[in-house]
Design an enzyme around this catalytic site. Structure first.
Site, mmCIF file in Angstrom:
data_model
loop_
_atom_site.group_PDB
_atom_site.id
_atom_site.type_symbol
_atom_site.label_atom_id
_atom_site.label_comp_id
_atom_site.label_asym_id
_atom_site.label_seq_id
_atom_site.Cartn_x
_atom_site.Cartn_y
_atom_site.Cartn_z
ATOM 1 N NE ARG A 74 -3.706 -0.332 2.531
ATOM 2 C CZ ARG A 74 -4.294 -0.835 3.618
ATOM 3 N NH1 ARG A 74 -4.076 -0.284 4.811
ATOM 4 N NH2 ARG A 74 -5.091 -1.883 3.538
ATOM 5 N NE ARG A 143 -2.861 1.912 9.407
ATOM 6 C CZ ARG A 143 -3.682 0.917 9.062
ATOM 7 N NH1 ARG A 143 -4.426 1.016 7.986
ATOM 8 N NH2 ARG A 143 -3.773 -0.182 9.795
ATOM 9 C CE LYS A 209 -6.724 -1.224 10.987
ATOM 10 N NZ LYS A 209 -7.580 -1.874 9.968
ATOM 11 C CE LYS A 211 -8.090 2.860 8.942
ATOM 12 N NZ LYS A 211 -9.120 2.009 8.325
ATOM 13 C CB CYS A 430 -14.073 -4.097 0.992
ATOM 14 S SG CYS A 430 -14.683 -5.770 1.268
ATOM 15 C CB CYS A 436 -9.306 -9.758 2.053
ATOM 16 S SG CYS A 436 -9.554 -9.333 3.783
ATOM 17 C CB CYS A 475 -15.492 -9.745 6.900
ATOM 18 S SG CYS A 475 -14.221 -8.556 7.333
ATOM 19 C CB CYS A 479 -12.378 -2.430 4.188
ATOM 20 S SG CYS A 479 -11.435 -3.368 5.392
#
Ligand code: SRM
Ligand code: SF4
Length: 569
Positions: A74, A143, A209, A211, A430, A436, A475, A479
């Protein structure tokens, strides 16, 4: 003395010598296409995930072969800005080393999938050579900052973009491990002795994480309330006065665990531009010091805010930053999607927004996207902007170049936006299968199958042009920010989804579960009936999500900015 239990990843971070671990050794091991489990955790901080092709899993298991390991990579592109030279370099990487072209993510950057271990280092080097990085695009750190891409308000967008860059840069990890492992120490001026320091993050970085996103009303194209820190630019008389600050947004949840939930950010006040970095830093360090390090499911900022209270959090942030937040300023959002076609900026330059299905830029039977965009990058003098809705803007085009761009777009069939239905223009899906590792159901590969069926239903009720926000996630991690879809499918198992309904068109209200664990025939039958009712009973200009709430098809969440626990059907 009792030792406090911490999540295993915390020990991995402590032992890693600032994210070095055994990555270098693992890369050099020719026996396997993989690296160790612990190194895989650390690799995320460097911007890559080890994955395996799940379509091949069963066959390879039968053949007693190890899984078909490869790596997702990424890039860090704050605000989704890409220069033509970068585009060409990224395209070359996709052709040389990756498997599925270029993929625009829901946080306006590029991913490459299917890169084999021996090509991991050359790929990261090539990304750095193109003046980008992959550092901190994954992992327990801040991020890249996402930022509004509405090209109409170019002057303010320029300023907001500068803030996105500044915040992204300020909160980058300082470890030299990245340069040491991937760039042969090229970017490190002093001796590399394995010792390092992280003034902001320390040895254990953040609990999870983190954001940050900046929206410019009236467009909420970054889904500002889904961010750990959501910043709403307040612009008056062509002047950027500052930002409303929302904290504790997040989407991830786990099926069957109602201690996890999507949450919209809580607005805690307004800051002037000069206060912004100090306030963001205070939010980050408060989360660093108070976030849950025992249980990763509860480690995001949203749980810290709920545990300690938004008022406590605000006071702590003010104490730490030495800044006083003012009361939040009024703002209004129209919607959270993208505009399509040409728009002209205040400086007279033009911007062409193109719809990209699930952000996947590849040469397929639908159109030669990779080739077409390469040809455009060869002549384009401005920049490209990637959007959080997985779309693409050919930005900053002088009048004289418009016709040439239009011709390349048409020649390569990139102008699908001209004939797309309203629902298609507002769909995000996603990545999900096959790459994934957490996917439970198809998403990106399901969207092109589902959309024509939904369009047939919408046609029945003359609703083809109606923009309805559809989000599909393989899921509950969310995302595609599914909890903000007027309609959302959240994967449970292959071919089975939770159907969620009733978020609003501007990304300011969560949806709720309408039916759990259902398959396509039931999804279509429910939506057929609801589209019919919508066409017959809607108020003028009423959006689908609002209609569902007004007519009681789904319950309105008690407040639009408080946590909403997943509700059983
Ligand atoms: Fe995500 C994990 C893909 C945006 C919440 N996400 C993953 C992983 C890395 C799976 C994994 O951990 O093994 C996925 C890799 C799939 C693949 O093959 O590429 C993945 N997430 C993506 C992307 C590529 C989806 C897309 O279709 O574009 C997006 C990359 C964004 C980027 O450029 O950084 C992506 N992920 C999001 C968003 C949307 C956003 O940030 O606006 C969310 C919801 C917002 C949030 O963070 O709350 C999101 N991803 C998650 C979660 C749940 C986190 C949580 O709080 O529970 C996971 C799982 C985890 O972290 O354990 C996850
Ligand atoms: Fe994978 Fe789930 Fe994220 Fe989709 S929502 S990319 S299936 S983790």
């Amino acid at each position: 003395m009792t030792t406090k239990k911490i999540a295993a990843i915390e020990q991995v971070k402590i032992d890693s010598r600032y994210l070095r671990g055994g990555i270098t050794e693992g890369l050099a091991d020719p026996i396997t296409g993989a690296i160790s489990e612990d190194d895989n955790k650390l690799l995320k901080f460097h911007g890559s995930y080890q994955q395996d092709d799940r379509d091949q899993r069963e066959d390879r298991r039968k053949q007693k072969l190890e899984p078909a390991f490869s790596f997702m990579i990424r890039a860090r592109l704050p605000g989704g800005v890409v220069t033509p030279a970068q585009w060409l370099a990224f395209d070359q990487i996709a052709c040389d080393w990756a498997q599925f072209g270029l993929r625009i993510t829901t946080r306006q950057t590029f991913q490459w999938h299917g890169v084999r271990k021996p090509f991991l280092k050359p790929t990261l080097q090539a990304i750095n050579d193109a003046m980008s990085t992959t550092l901190a695009t994954c992992g327990d750190v801040n991020r890249q900052v996402v930022s509004a891409t509405n090209p109409l308000l170019s002057e303010q967008h320029g300023l907001v973009q500068e803030w996105a860059d500044k915040i992204s840069e300020t909160f980058l990890p300082k470890t030299r491990a990245y340069a040491e492992i991937w760039l042969d120490g090229k970017k490190v001026e002093d001796a590399i002795d394995g010792e390092d320091f992280e003034p902001l993050y320390g040895k254990t970085y953040l609990p999870r994480k983190f954001k940050i996103g900046i929206a410019v009303p009236p467009l909420n194209d970054v889904d500002v309330f889904a961010q750990d820190i959501g910043l709403i630019a307040i612009i008056e008389n062509n002047q950027l006065l500052g930002f409303n600050v929302a904290i504790g947004g997040g989407m991830g949840a786990t099926h069957g665990d109602d201690t996890t939930y999507p949450r919209l950010g809580s607005v805690i006040g307004f800051v002037r531009p000069e206060q912004l970095l100090a306030v963001c830093e205070a939010v980050i360090t408060t989360q660093r010091d108070h976030g849950n390090r025992d249980e990763r499911r509860h480690a995001r900022l949203k749980y810290t805010v709920d545990k300690l209270g938004a008022d406590w959090f605000l006071e702590e942030v003010q104490n730490r930053s030495g800044q006083t937040l003012e009361p939040s300023r009024p703002y209004h959002f129209d919607h959270n999607g993208d505009r399509f076609g040409w728009t002209q900026g205040t400086n007279g330059r033009w911007h062409l927004s193109l719809r990209v299905d699930s952000g996947r830029i590849m040469d397929t039977e639908v159109g030669p996207w990779l080739t077409g965009m390469r040809e455009i990058a060869k002549i384009h003098q401005g920049q490209f902007r990637l959007t959080c809705n997985q779309n693409l803007i050919i930005a900053d085009v002088p009048e004289a170049d418009k016709a040439a761009i239009d011709k390349l777009v048409a020649d390569h069939k990139l102008d699908v936006y001209q004939t797309q239905s309203g629902i298609r223009s507002s769909t995000i899906a996603c990545v999900s299968l096959p790459t994934c590792g957490l996917a439970m159901a198809e998403s990106e590969r399901y969207a092109p199958i589902l959309l024509p069926k939904l369009e047939t239903l919408l046609d029945k009720y003359q609703l083809r042009d109606e923009r309805i926000v559809l989000r599909i996630s393989g899921c509950p991690n969310g995302c595609a920010r599914p909890y903000l879809g007027e309609i959302a499918l959240v994967g449970r198992a292959l071919g089975r989804y939770d159907l969620r309904l009733g978020a609003n068109f501007s990304g300011e209200r969560l949806n709720v579960i309408y039916r759990q664990n259902i398959a396509e025939p039931e999804i279509l039958s429910i939506l057929d009936e609801l589209f019919g009712r919508f066409a017959a009973e809607r108020l003028e200009s009423e959006h689908f999500g609002d209609f569902l709430v007004r007519t009681g098809v789904v319950a309105e969440p008690s407040s639009r900015l408080i946590p909403l626990v997943l509700q059983p059907a």
